[in-house]
Design a protein around this motif. Structure first.
Motif, PDB file in Angstrom:
ATOM      1  N   THR A  95      53.558  92.934  10.336  1.00  0.00           N
ATOM      2  CA  THR A  95      54.558  92.275  11.184  1.00  0.00           C
ATOM      3  C   THR A  95      54.307  90.764  11.243  1.00  0.00           C
ATOM      4  O   THR A  95      55.259  89.980  11.221  1.00  0.00           O
ATOM      5  CB  THR A  95      54.582  92.863  12.617  1.00  0.00           C
ATOM      6  N   HIS A  96      53.031  90.370  11.281  1.00  0.00           N
ATOM      7  CA  HIS A  96      52.747  88.925  11.303  1.00  0.00           C
ATOM      8  C   HIS A  96      53.191  88.256  10.000  1.00  0.00           C
ATOM      9  O   HIS A  96      53.766  87.165  10.024  1.00  0.00           O
ATOM     10  CB  HIS A  96      51.251  88.667  11.548  1.00  0.00           C
ATOM     11  N   LEU A  97      52.915  88.918   8.879  1.00  0.00           N
ATOM     12  CA  LEU A  97      53.342  88.349   7.591  1.00  0.00           C
ATOM     13  C   LEU A  97      54.869  88.219   7.553  1.00  0.00           C
ATOM     14  O   LEU A  97      55.410  87.197   7.137  1.00  0.00           O
ATOM     15  CB  LEU A  97      52.877  89.249   6.434  1.00  0.00           C
ATOM     16  N   LEU A  98      55.540  89.269   8.012  1.00  0.00           N
ATOM     17  CA  LEU A  98      57.012  89.262   7.982  1.00  0.00           C
ATOM     18  C   LEU A  98      57.594  88.172   8.871  1.00  0.00           C
ATOM     19  O   LEU A  98      58.557  87.494   8.492  1.00  0.00           O
ATOM     20  CB  LEU A  98      57.536  90.612   8.477  1.00  0.00           C
ATOM     21  N   GLN A  99      57.010  88.009  10.047  1.00  0.00           N
ATOM     22  CA  GLN A  99      57.535  86.974  10.938  1.00  0.00           C
ATOM     23  C   GLN A  99      57.419  85.605  10.257  1.00  0.00           C
ATOM     24  O   GLN A  99      58.358  84.806  10.279  1.00  0.00           O
ATOM     25  CB  GLN A  99      56.784  86.962  12.279  1.00  0.00           C
TER      26      GLN A  99
END
Ligand SMILES: CC(=O)N[C@H]1[C@@H](OP(=O)(O)OP(=O)(O)OC[C@H]2O[C@@H](n3ccc(=O)[nH]c3=O)[C@H](O)[C@@H]2O)O[C@H](CO)[C@@H](O)[C@@H]1O[C@H](C)C(=O)N[C@@H](C)C(=O)N[C@H](CCC(=O)O)C(=O)O
Ligand SMILES: Nc1ncnc2c1ncn2[C@@H]1O[C@H](COP(=O)(O)OP(=O)(O)OP(=O)(O)O)[C@@H](O)[C@H]1O
Length: 489
Positions: free
Chosen positions: A116-120
């Motif tokens: 999720t952090h990478l995607l954000q």
């Protein structure tokens, strides 16, 4: 909003009183009820919320949702499942905010926070304001709110979606736990992209069997078919190398994009190279190849990068942006976090709290460690007991020495947890040190210059729960202080 309009979103209910009050808030906790509230009676794990209906009425609730008829003077809406009814009503109350943004849900035993952090980061780089909901916090715009749950209860979740949309978020990426899926916290939420990272043993205190655990995860993929905007393009993004991939693919009510290292897939990693400073791979999509140099080490990091890349691609982001962002991201807080110090001993703090994640992290460390590997590890109290000996045996398999210690013992006797972990050990290269600070200090004092210490389990957490009390505790601060003292000797 008028009560009748609010409850019209429910598939079935019974109500004898046809008064139609104006509802101004939703509440599941009688202690927080204000005038004008609709109160939900929830059968919890510790108490039955039906007990508090009268108290809610006395505090100003104008109607109550219940799983049984109640003797109240306000309308009682009787439903089969209050939690699911609450989720639908919350979505209705906030005017279905999840349908107004592009929502990606990430599920799986490990990797949700990292993906999720990478995607954000990818969405932001592509120019889309993006919010994040997960274990560490909820983060959007200038807001950072602490998390109680990985996936919040529906009332909180829908309010967050509303606020995120209000503040201009176009994308939301969120971690979706198996508990949340099972308990209907995400009912009424319109996912556009659902991502499956992997499944390994965890949470068997709650789900009882791996099949039930997998079935709970699969709900996210079937939920892709229950959107309110059928014209929205939806995708399931699935790790094709995971033994449970087929189960998620079967459940998916949307086209599937697979990613993998070992098997055939739509998006693949080839020529994987893992080293102390990170990992590198060729991202292959049909005839396009991109060399990616991650700052995050380990094969598991390559899987996380592939998951984020495939999900972003499904979300309409170009490869150039994806391939620009992935190498820029440093590890997420508490995930393979190296403790900076002048002491030559290497200390890594990692959130690994399942045997599979511990194995991945220790395997990665073993690939570059020149000296001994020492692992400090514990297991949570009041949680899945079957993983205790497994965690210890995994630590032993990859370490030269193991320190079994406390990790949120909660209501359990810390010693008993350690003794249950001890059952998984077959050598004598270990010790039991209940006090986590002492265990970390001991590991640091025992180490030579080339040794690597892994402090596993708590990662970014800054507390320790012992009995009913929550104490400040941060593995990273304790390790740093111990290293500094060692450096001064
Ligand atoms: C075991 C579990 O899932 N518990 C969740 C549950 O609490 P509970 O069932 O104990 O609630 P309860 O105290 O019995 O209360 C029942 C009802 O009575 C109400 N009540 C209670 C007292 C009162 O005076 N008046 C009143 O109205 C409560 O507000 C509630 O509506 O409902 C709460 C509100 O939604 C959750 O915050 C809480 O999660 C706790 C913190 C938790 O630790 N949950 C874990 C198991 C969990 O869900 N974890 C997953 C991630 C797992 C992972 O991947 O690591 C997650 O998504 O967080
Ligand atoms: N893809 C992966 N496969 C296996 N292990 C992983 C993977 N990604 C991360 N890990 C390990 O699992 C730990 C937790 O990672 P992360 O926080 O991203 O997972 P999570 O799914 O969010 O966990 P949780 O549900 O407990 O919040 C990491 O510290 C690392 O040790």
């Amino acid at each position: 909003m008028k009560l009748q309009e609010l409850i019209s979103c429910l598939p079935a209910y019974a109500v004898e009183d046809d008064t139609n009050p104006e509802i101004t808030s939703l509440q599941m906790d009688s202690r927080k009820v204000q005038d004008g509230a609709l109160f939900f009676c929830i059968r919890g794990f510790t108490v039955d919320g039906h007990r508090f209906a009268k108290q809610a009425e006395a505090s100003g609730a104008l109607a109550v949702v219940s799983e049984e008829p109640l003797d109240l003077s306000v309308p009682v809406i009787v439903v089969r499942d209050s939690k699911r009814a609450m989720a639908l009503i919350a979505a209705r109350f906030y005017d279905f905010p999840s349908t107004k943004m592009r929502l990606t849900g990430v599920t799986g035993t490990n990797g949700k926070t990292t993906v999720t952090h990478l995607l954000q980061e990818i969405y932001m780089e592509a120019g889309f304001p993006a919010g994040l909901i997960g274990t560490m916090y909820t983060k959007y715009g200038n807001e950072v709110k602490p998390s109680v749950n990985t996936t919040p209860e529906s009332l909180i979740l829908q309010e967050m979606f509303f606020d995120m949309h209000d503040q201009g978020m176009e994308h939301v990426v969120m971690e979706v736990s198996s508990h949340a899926l099972q308990l209907g916290r995400t009912h009424g939420t319109d996912f556009d992209i659902a991502v499956f990272t992997n499944l390994s043993q965890d949470h068997l205190d709650y789900h009882e069997t791996m099949d039930e655990y997998a079935a709970a995860k699969a709900l996210l993929f079937s939920q892709l078919g229950s959107g309110y905007h059928p014209q929205k393009q939806k995708f399931a993004v699935i790790n094709g190398d995971d033994p449970y991939a087929e189960k998620m693919i079967t459940a998916a009510a949307a086209p599937v994009i697979t990613y993998a290292i070992d098997s055939q897939a739509d998006i693949r990693a080839e020529n994987v190279n893992v080293h102390a400073g990170g990992s590198a791979f060729d991202l292959v999509h049909y005839n396009r190849h991109f060399r990616i140099e991650l700052q995050m080490p380990g094969r598991f990091s390559v899987y996380n990068a592939l998951a984020a890349a495939a999900a972003a691609y499904a979300g309409g982001i170009g490869w150039e942006t994806i391939c620009k962002v992935l190498p820029e991201v440093k590890s997420v807080s508490g995930r393979f976090e190296k403790i900076a110090s002048s002491s030559p001993v290497n200390v890594i703090v990692d959130y690994a709290h399942t045997s599979d994640s511990l194995e991945n992290v220790l395997q990665t460390i073993s690939e570059f460690a020149n000296g001994n590997v020492r692992t400090v590890v514990g297991c949570g109290g009041d949680r899945d007991k079957t993983k205790r000996p497994l965690m210890a045996s995994t630590a032993e398999k990859w370490s030269d020495y193991v320190y079994l210690t406390s990790d949120n013992p909660r209501s359990e006797n810390p010693r008993t947890i350690l003794e249950e972990m001890e059952q998984g050990l077959s050598t004598s290269a270990y010790e039991l040190i209940e006090d986590r600070e002492k265990a970390i200090r001991q590991a640091v004092n025992d180490s030579g210059p080339d040794d690597v210490i892994l402090i596993a389990g708590k990662g970014h957490e800054t507390y320790q729960i012992i009995g009913e009390q929550t104490y400040d505790f941060d593995d990273r601060l304790v390790a740093k202080q111990a290293l500094e003292e060692l450096g001064m000797k």
